[in-house]
Motif scaffolding. Structure first.
Motif, short mmCIF file in Angstrom:
data_model
loop_
_atom_site.label_atom_id
_atom_site.label_comp_id
_atom_site.label_asym_id
_atom_site.label_seq_id
_atom_site.Cartn_x
_atom_site.Cartn_y
_atom_site.Cartn_z
N PHE A 22 -86.46 4.76 -48.92
CA PHE A 22 -87.30 4.11 -47.92
C PHE A 22 -88.11 5.14 -47.14
O PHE A 22 -89.31 4.96 -46.89
N GLU A 25 -90.92 6.59 -49.29
CA GLU A 25 -92.07 5.68 -49.41
C GLU A 25 -92.86 5.62 -48.12
O GLU A 25 -94.10 5.56 -48.13
N ALA A 26 -92.17 5.66 -46.99
CA ALA A 26 -92.85 5.60 -45.69
C ALA A 26 -93.61 6.89 -45.39
O ALA A 26 -94.67 6.87 -44.75
N ASP A 29 -97.27 7.13 -46.30
CA ASP A 29 -98.23 6.45 -45.41
C ASP A 29 -98.16 6.96 -43.98
O ASP A 29 -98.74 6.36 -43.07
N ARG A 31 -95.56 6.94 -42.07
CA ARG A 31 -94.82 5.96 -41.27
C ARG A 31 -93.32 6.29 -41.21
O ARG A 31 -92.49 5.42 -41.05
N ALA A 32 -93.01 7.59 -41.34
CA ALA A 32 -91.63 8.04 -41.21
C ALA A 32 -91.57 9.19 -40.22
O ALA A 32 -92.56 9.92 -40.02
N CYS A 229 -88.04 5.19 -40.02
CA CYS A 229 -89.24 4.90 -40.79
C CYS A 229 -89.60 3.43 -40.61
O CYS A 229 -88.82 2.64 -40.06
N ALA A 230 -90.78 3.08 -41.07
CA ALA A 230 -91.18 1.68 -41.17
C ALA A 230 -91.13 1.30 -42.65
O ALA A 230 -91.69 1.99 -43.50
N HIS A 231 -90.43 0.19 -42.94
CA HIS A 231 -90.25 -0.21 -44.34
C HIS A 231 -89.87 -1.68 -44.36
O HIS A 231 -89.17 -2.16 -43.47
#
Length: 369
Positions: A22, A25-26, A29, A31-32, A229-231
Motif C-alpha cells: 500500500f 503504491e501511494a 502518487d 500520498r505516503a 499513506c492514502a490507499h
C-alpha cells in the motif's frame, strides 16, 4: 539514502503484501509519509536472505490473484517502499539511530506469539531473547534520552485493541528503565489500534508473496492520528469493535476450526481451498456458522451484515487461485484457539447469557486440558 519515517518491525509475507504494498503504491502518487526501514526482531539467520531482498533497489514482487466482485484478477505488483533492512541482532546501533532520528510511525507484525512475556524481559539491558514489547522499550530509550520527540506506534498484530495491548506490555519494562521515560511513552507517544485483513497464501523467493485481491487496513480514529499513506484499502473508523468481531469471529475462527479438524483427522490436504472442495467439509463449516456463530451477531442486530460476511468468507476460502497452506494457519494453534474460539464464546455469552455452541466449546475444552 533517504530518511525513513516509517519503521516496521517484522519481515512477514503478510506485511509485504499489505502495508509495504500500500505504501509503495501511494509513494508513486506522493500520498505516503515516506519509505520504510524494516527491522527483523527474531535474529533468525535462516531469514537473512529474505531480509536483504526486502531492500533491493528493484523491489520485490507481490502477485495478486483471485476474484473480486466476479472479476478475475491476476497481476504482479512491484513493491519499492522498503529502503533499509536491519536486524536487532546484528544492527542494533543503527536500529536505535533510525528510531531516534528518522521514525515518525512504527508498524509491527511479530504475530500474537511475539507479545508473550519471556524470562529475559526483566533484564536490565537489551537482550535478543526478549519479547518484542521488551525489545521495543529498550530500543526507544535513546530517542527519549536524545530528543523525546513525539511518535506514533500502530501494531498490526491480530490482538484486541492491539495498540493498547502493546502499550500495556511496553510500559512496565520502560518503568524499570526510568519513570520519566515511561511517562513520555504514556503521554507523548500515540498508540493506535488497527485491524488488518488479507489472506497471504504463499511466499515468493527470496521476498514477496501471493495474495488475494481483498484487503483491509482499518485504523481507529483518534486525536493526532497520522496516516502512513492514502490507499483504498486503508479506512479510518470510529469503532474498530464491529470490524474486529466480524473478522476475528468469522474469518479467523473459521480458519482455526478448519485446522482443528484437519489436525485431528490427519487429513492429506495441504491448502484451505482443498478442504473447501470437499462438500462435506464446506457444509460442516457453513452449518457451524449458521448454528453457532450467526445467532450471536443476530442478538446484536447484525444478522444481515454477518450473513453477507459469511458468504464472502466462504468464497475467499474457496479461492481456486490461492495456495493458503493449512500448516501456516496451524502455527501457534493453541493461542489462536484461545483468542478466536475462546474470545468468540465470551463475546457470544455477553450477547446472550448462557449461549451454547457445542462444537466450539468442545474445541476450547480440549485445549484447556
Amino acid at each position: 539514502m533517504l530518511a525513513t519515517p516509517i519503521v516496521q518491525f517484522g519481515t512477514s509475507r503478510f506485511l509485504q503484501a499489505h502495508a509495504d504494498l500500500f505504501i509503495s503504491e501511494a509513494l508513486k502518487d506522493g500520498r505516503a509519509l515516506g519509505p520504510i526501514t524494516v527491522v527483523q526482531t527474531s535474529g533468525d539467520p535462516g531469514r537473512a536472505k529474505r531480509l536483504k531482498a526486502l531492500a533491493v533497489k528493484a523491489g520485490f514482487d507481490v502477485r495478486v490473484r483471485g476474484l473480486l466482485q466476479g472479476t478475475r484478477i491476476d497481476d504482479v505488483r512491484t513493491v519499492t517502499s522498503v529502503s533499509k533492512a536491519l536486524s536487532t541482532d546484528l544492527d542494533r546501533p543503527e536500529v536505535e539511530r533510525v528510531l531516534r532520528d528518522e521514525a515518525e510511525i512504527i508498524l509491527s507484525n511479530t504475530t500474537e506469539h511475539g507479545f508473550l512475556p519471556r524470562p529475559a524481559d526483566g533484564g536490565p539491558t537489551f537482550s535478543q531473547a526478549m519479547s518484542f514489547p521488551a525489545k521495543l522499550a529498550h530500543l526507544l530509550f535513546s530517542r527519549f534520552a536524545e530528543n523525546a520527540r513525539p511518535l506514533q506506534i500502530m501494531p498490526c498484530e491480530l490482538l484486541h485493541e492491539n495498540g493498547a495491548a502493546l502499550k500495556a506490555h511496553v510500559l512496565p519494562v520502560a518503568e524499570r528503565l526510568s519513570a520519566d521515560y515511561a511517562r513520555w511513552l504514556e503521554t507523548k507517544v500515540l498508540w493506535v489500534n488497527s485491524l488488518v485483513d488479507r489472506i497471504v497464501s504463499e511466499p515468493l523467493e527470496p521476498a514477496g508473496a501471493v495474495t488475494e485481491p481483498y484487503a483491509l487496513w482499518a485504523i481507529e480514529a483518534c486525536v493526532g492520528l497520522t496516516l502512513p499513506c492514502a490507499h483504498p484499502a486503508l479506512k479510518v473508523v470510529g469503532d474498530l469493535g464491529d470490524v474486529e468481531t466480524m473478522k476475528l469471529f468469522i474469518l479467523n475462527l473459521g480458519h482455526t476450526y478448519l485446522v482443528e479438524n484437519w489436525r485431528r483427522s490427519e487429513g492429506g490436504q495441504a491448502f484451505v481451498r482443498e478442504l473447501m472442495d470437499d462438500k462435506t467439509i464446506r457444509k460442516d463449516l457453513f452449518n457451524l456458522y449458521m448454528d453457532e456463530v450467526l445467532p450471536a451477531f443476530a442478538a446484536e442486530g447484525r444478522s444481515s451484515e454477518a450473513d453477507r460476511y459469511i458468504d464472502e468468507t466462504l468464497d475467499r476460502f474457496a479461492n481456486p487461485y490461492l495456495d493458503h497452506r493449512l500448516a501456516d494457519i496451524a502455527r501457534n494453534h493453541a493461542q489462536k484457539v484461545e483468542l478466536r474460539i475462546g474470545g468468540f464464546l465470551s463475546f457470544a455469552n455477553h450477547a446472550v447469557p448462557g449461549y451454547r455452541a457445542p462444537r466450539l466449546e468442545a474445541i476450547l475444552a480440549r485445549h484447556a486440558e
